[in-house]
Design an enzyme around this catalytic site. Structure first.
Site, PDB file in Angstrom:
ATOM      1  N   SER A 200       0.841  -1.192   0.000  1.00 54.34           N
ATOM      2  CA  SER A 200       0.000   0.000   0.000  1.00 54.34           C
ATOM      3  C   SER A 200       0.879   1.246   0.000  1.00 54.34           C
ATOM      4  CB  SER A 200      -0.914   0.000   1.228  1.00 54.34           C
ATOM      5  OG  SER A 200      -0.129   0.244   2.381  1.00 54.34           O
ATOM      6  N   LYS A 201       0.201   2.360  -0.042  1.00 51.78           N
ATOM      7  CA  LYS A 201       0.862   3.665  -0.101  1.00 51.78           C
ATOM      8  C   LYS A 201       1.926   3.812   0.999  1.00 51.78           C
ATOM      9  CE  LYS A 201      -0.146   7.762  -2.204  1.00 51.78           C
ATOM     10  NZ  LYS A 201      -0.257   7.827  -3.641  1.00 51.78           N
ATOM     11  N   ARG A 202       1.581   3.352   2.184  1.00 49.33           N
ATOM     12  CA  ARG A 202       2.521   3.588   3.293  1.00 49.33           C
ATOM     13  C   ARG A 202       3.825   2.805   3.152  1.00 49.33           C
ATOM     14  NH1 ARG A 202       1.983  -0.782   6.962  1.00 49.33           N
ATOM     15  NH2 ARG A 202       0.156  -1.942   6.261  1.00 49.33           N
TER      16      ARG A 202
END
Ligand code: GLU
Length: 427
Positions: A200-202
């Site tokens: 994911s983005k993180r």
């Protein structure tokens, strides 16, 4: 001959998982001298957009992947899907429900195939319900269009993500109903972050574009994606696309934990930056300078090349080049505040820097060895360690506590700037 394809849906950006799928199909085709086709799965007219396709193609090219022939658009082939579906209705294998065509699932059977990555997979047809072939709006279902096209294009191997593993038995049944032999299948595990959660983005981003923007080279991204599906052996951890084509072995693709790790990517990026010549890095770095408000067109190329030579062993991304060298381009560069307190609040240290500035003014040639002599000579004269001059001087001219060798850095920065800054003009 091996014939493989990449089949993106132009409904969004190129996800790392899709990029890896494209990459492995491409590798297999290029290694075997086969064909790599591009099929655009744009049957969902509402969600498909030309700009997404443009972005996907741009990202594929950026990664270094090319395809054979023109892309094939599913939206132009509705006729063919309808024809095949109608034939299945005539053969009693499908039925109509209004405008839709539905495949009749024969109960009590087992569908079995050998997945190149997971091994034997078998599914009971009792667990699969009847399948839509053509929807009531006239568009084909993904599974049906996929089979009709893969057969029509003579696809021999399908490598794709695990998210399609439940589609494969249905597709195999369609091949059978159409009287066709299915290709071989291999499903690659989902890409996870280093913590084992879905990427994911993180974790640093999920799209190819996000990594390009952060200053990663395509060579590094491709390298990391390769390691998420294939183990070329420890001595080949850092490899280029060309080397991968030569070494690729589909039987070494394993059912591995595919963990994408930005720290690993940074390490690979540093390696690939080092492998590049300065002239190759120059045009790649310029857009990052521009983005930071530095008009790279106005810069002397020879100067920029020397700066890249000084810094390319110290950066892990192209963006970092700009962060680490800002003081070459502007006087309001960033300053490490902790270090400012430590080195420059003490009046004796600013006094020393002024003496240093005077000595440097007197130098005949402002070159690294001569600058170094001045530092050593003055340190001895003052009875301090050279470090007592070097640390504050570095901070005064660059705002940083680390970077390229101080004397080379000063030489390139030029006498006027160095002296001005040593005399206390830190922003
Ligand atoms: N359009 C599908 C996807 O992007 C293709 C799947 C396949 O390769 O069959 O997931």
């Amino acid at each position: 001959m091996v014939r493989v394809r990449f089949a993106p849906s132009p409904t969004g950006f190129l996800h790392l998982g899709s990029a890896r799928t494209a990459l492995f199909n491409w590798l297999y085709a290029r290694h075997t001298g086969g064909r790599f086709l591009l099929r655009v799965e744009d049957t969902d007219m509402a969600r498909s957009e030309p700009r997404f396709l443009d972005e996907i193609l741009r990202d594929l090219r950026w990664l270094g992947l090319d395809w054979d022939g023109e892309p094939i658009f599913q939206s132009r082939r509705f006729e063919l899907y309808r024809e095949k579906a109608t034939a299945l209705v005539s053969a009693g294998k499908a039925y109509k429900e209004g405008e839709a065509v539905i495949f009749r699932m024969e109960k009590g059977r087992t569908v079995e195939y050998i997945d190149r990555i997971h091994g034997r997979i078998s599914v009971r047809t009792d667990d699969i319900k009847d399948q839509v072939l053509i929807k009531s709006d006239g568009s084909p279902s993904y599974n049906f269009a996929c089979v009709v096209d893969d057969a029509d294009l003579g696809i021999t191997h399908i490598l794709r993500g695990d998210d399609h593993i439940s589609n494969t038995p249905k597709q195999i049944l369609f091949y059978e109903a159409l009287g066709l032999r299915p290709p071989e299948f291999g499903h690659m595990p989902l890409i996870l972050g280093p913590d084992g959660a879905k990427l994911s983005k993180r974790h640093g981003g999920v799209s190819v574009e996000e990594y390009r923007r952060q200053g990663f080279l395509p060579e590094a991204l491709v390298n990391h994606l390769i390691l998420l599906g294939w183990s070329p052996g420890e001595e080949h951890e850092v490899l280029t696309l060309g080397e991968a084509v030569r070494l690729f072995d589909i039987s070494q693709m394993g059912d591995v934990q595919a963990r994408f790790d930005i720290q690993k990517l940074r390490h690979l990026n540093a390696e690939h930056i080092l492998r590049k010549k300065t002239e190759e890095l120059l045009p790649l770095i310029k857009p990052f300078l521009e983005e930071a408000g530095i008009r790279s067109g106005a810069l002397d190329e020879a100067f920029l090349a020397r700066l890249i030579d000084l810094y390319k062993i110290r950066i892990k991304t192209l963006r970092e080049f700009v962060e680490k060298t800002d003081f070459f381009f502007r006087d309001d560069f960033s300053v490490e505040e902790e270090a400012r307190k430590k080195y420059l609040s003490d009046p004796s240290s600013s006094g020393r820097l002024r003496v240093l500035a005077d000595r440097l003014t007197e130098l005949d040639r402002f070159s690294a060895p001569e600058i170094e002599n001045v530092f050593r000579g003055l340190a001895e004269e003052l009875g301090v360690k050279p470090a007592a001059l070097i640390h504050p001087a570095r901070l005064a001219v660059s705002g940083k506590t680390s970077g390229a060798g101080l004397f080379e850095m000063m030489e390139l920065l030029g006498r006027d700037k160095v002296i001005e800054r040593l005399r206390g003009r830190l922003p």
